[in-house]
Design a protein around this motif. Structure first.
Motif, PDB file in Angstrom:
ATOM      1  N   LEU A   1      -5.446   4.002  -9.387  1.00  0.00           N
ATOM      2  CA  LEU A   1      -4.069   4.378  -9.065  1.00  0.00           C
ATOM      3  C   LEU A   1      -3.548   3.600  -7.865  1.00  0.00           C
ATOM      4  O   LEU A   1      -2.434   3.053  -7.887  1.00  0.00           O
ATOM      5  N   LEU A   2      -4.335   3.554  -6.790  1.00  0.00           N
ATOM      6  CA  LEU A   2      -3.885   2.907  -5.560  1.00  0.00           C
ATOM      7  C   LEU A   2      -3.791   1.393  -5.729  1.00  0.00           C
ATOM      8  O   LEU A   2      -2.925   0.754  -5.121  1.00  0.00           O
ATOM      9  N   THR A   3      -4.653   0.822  -6.553  1.00  0.00           N
ATOM     10  CA  THR A   3      -4.555  -0.611  -6.845  1.00  0.00           C
ATOM     11  C   THR A   3      -3.242  -0.924  -7.540  1.00  0.00           C
ATOM     12  O   THR A   3      -2.535  -1.877  -7.180  1.00  0.00           O
ATOM     13  N   ALA A   4      -2.895  -0.105  -8.540  1.00  0.00           N
ATOM     14  CA  ALA A   4      -1.626  -0.310  -9.247  1.00  0.00           C
ATOM     15  C   ALA A   4      -0.441  -0.065  -8.328  1.00  0.00           C
ATOM     16  O   ALA A   4       0.569  -0.791  -8.386  1.00  0.00           O
ATOM     17  N   LEU A   5      -0.536   0.950  -7.490  1.00  0.00           N
ATOM     18  CA  LEU A   5       0.562   1.257  -6.567  1.00  0.00           C
ATOM     19  C   LEU A   5       0.787   0.098  -5.600  1.00  0.00           C
ATOM     20  O   LEU A   5       1.942  -0.305  -5.353  1.00  0.00           O
ATOM     21  N   LEU A   6      -0.289  -0.447  -5.051  1.00  0.00           N
ATOM     22  CA  LEU A   6      -0.142  -1.572  -4.121  1.00  0.00           C
ATOM     23  C   LEU A   6       0.452  -2.790  -4.815  1.00  0.00           C
ATOM     24  O   LEU A   6       1.316  -3.483  -4.244  1.00  0.00           O
ATOM     25  N   ARG A   7       0.027  -3.035  -6.038  1.00  0.00           N
ATOM     26  CA  ARG A   7       0.566  -4.190  -6.757  1.00  0.00           C
ATOM     27  C   ARG A   7       2.062  -4.003  -7.031  1.00  0.00           C
ATOM     28  O   ARG A   7       2.857  -4.922  -6.839  1.00  0.00           O
TER      29      ARG A   7
END
Length: 397
Positions: free
Chosen positions: A96-102
């Motif tokens: 989730l956080l990887t997608a949010l940062l991207r």
């Protein structure tokens, strides 16, 4: 759960499942707030789904701006992170956080803050503890008595005064670091149908200009356990600060306890008897860069700061940050440019977050293992990254 997880932005059809997941995770009131059914501009909701299409995790990117030494910096502040009990410990939060940062990087965000319920998973994703939102209790009777000033007007505020309150908040906060600007589409959405904040708004004016305000919640009763909760008390002159504290002190007979979040070093805090304050609550907040080059170039820098330092950076979730960089600071501005080769100083992204937020000096970051120094390289060269002073937050999200 299956080994794979699929992350995408949530649609309106997903909001019921997202609400239920958050309600279970945070023990929320079963009564669903109206805003959870809306899809306002100014935020992006992400969901993680298993192979069967079941929502197993969620997170929200709040499109805030933060003040950094006089300049508004685009932020991706994180809220509402929840993972289904059966899916915890399986990489859902990281996905989730990887997608949010991207997504935040693609829309131009520079930095990110969040309030963790547990720090370790966010540390694993590059955020680091940078400060505490502190709520304290004071004996109302201990507040200094003050004779009202003849040249100041104290009155109850109305909805029509809220734009002036917003302007005064900005006067207090824009030269600080980390504070939300409280402007933009998201704030416009939540303010659209809002009346006065809390139970009361008290204003202090000089010659018709607002110089201080306090918003407060009366609470219940008038016995020994009665509490007056101050949502915010800010002033731009010492006279206005003393006037505000005098008004608050007048509640002593019916609200023996005053509860508030002090802002370090502001006009009101310098009047309060903080030596007798007792901590009521402490909310840790964490910070990280979304894009290091933007984070450096977008913020303000002290005019006296000058210098150049090369360093390497490692960021496992945001690969666009990884590499060797040259920091150049001069004349109230700074920039990061990529350079070839390896540098003698190498930062983990969490170390960058600590330095950028002014939460630690470079030698302490090195002692924490978040800054590696080759040979006899002097780690204090990277103190240049934190010359703006410590960051602080007054908003919980």
């Amino acid at each position: 759960m299956p080994a794979t997880v699929h992350v995408r932005e949530l649609s309106t059809d997903d909001l019921d499942a997202a609400w239920e997941l958050g309600r279970i995770a945070f023990g929320s009131d079963p009564q669903r707030p109206a805003q959870t059914t809306a899809t306002p501009a100014g935020l992006t909701r992400y969901g993680a789904f298993d192979d069967a299409g079941r929502l197993v995790g969620k997170a929200v990117d709040l499109h805030h701006d933060q003040w950094w030494s006089g300049r508004a910096v685009s932020a991706a502040d994180v809220a509402g992170v929840a993972v289904a009990p059966e899916a915890r410990g399986r990489g859902v939060g990281r996905a989730l956080l990887t997608a949010l940062l991207r997504g935040a990087h693609e829309r131009g965000a520079a930095v990110s803050a969040l309030y963790p319920t547990v720090a370790a998973p966010y540390r694993a994703c590059g955020w680091e503890a940078a400060g505490v939102l502190r709520t304290v209790d004071l004996a109302t009777a201990a507040l200094p008595r003050h004779r009202p000033s003849a040249d100041l007007v104290v009155r109850a505020g109305t909805v029509a005064d809220l734009p002036a309150v917003t302007d005064l908040y900005e006067r207090v906060t824009r030269h600080r670091n980390g504070m939300l600007t409280r402007r933009g589409e998201l704030y416009d959405f939540f303010a659209a149908d809002r009346g006065l904040p809390g139970d009361g708004l008290t204003l202090v004016e000089r010659d018709g200009d607002l110089v201080g305000y306090v918003t407060w919640q009366r609470g219940r009763g008038y016995g020994a356990d009665s509490v007056l909760t101050v949502d915010e008390a800010l002033a731009v002159t010492p006279e206005a600060a003393r006037e505000i504290v005098g008004v608050l002190g007048s509640w002593a007979s019916v609200a023996p306890t005053l509860r508030l979040c002090p802002l370090d070093g502001d006009a009101v805090s310098t009047v309060l008897p903080l030596e007798s304050a007792r901590d009521h609550e402490r909310d840790l907040w964490m910070h990280r860069p979304v894009d290091v080059a933007r984070a450096v170039s977008a913020r303000g820098w002290p005019a006296h700061a000058r210098g150049v330092v090369d360093f390497g950076l490692t960021d496992a979730l945001a690969e666009w940050n990884t590499g060797t960089w040259r920091l150049t600071v001069a004349d109230g501005a700074a920039e990061l440019t990529r350079v070839d080769g390896e540098a003698d100083l190498r930062l983990d992204v969490r170390g960058f977050a600590l330095l950028y937020a002014g939460a630690a000096r470079a030698r302490s970051v090195a002692q924490a293992g978040l800054l590696q120094c080759a040979g006899d390289a002097d780690p204090t060269a990277l103190d240049l990254l934190g010359v703006g002073g410590p960051a602080q937050l007054l908003d919980y999200f």
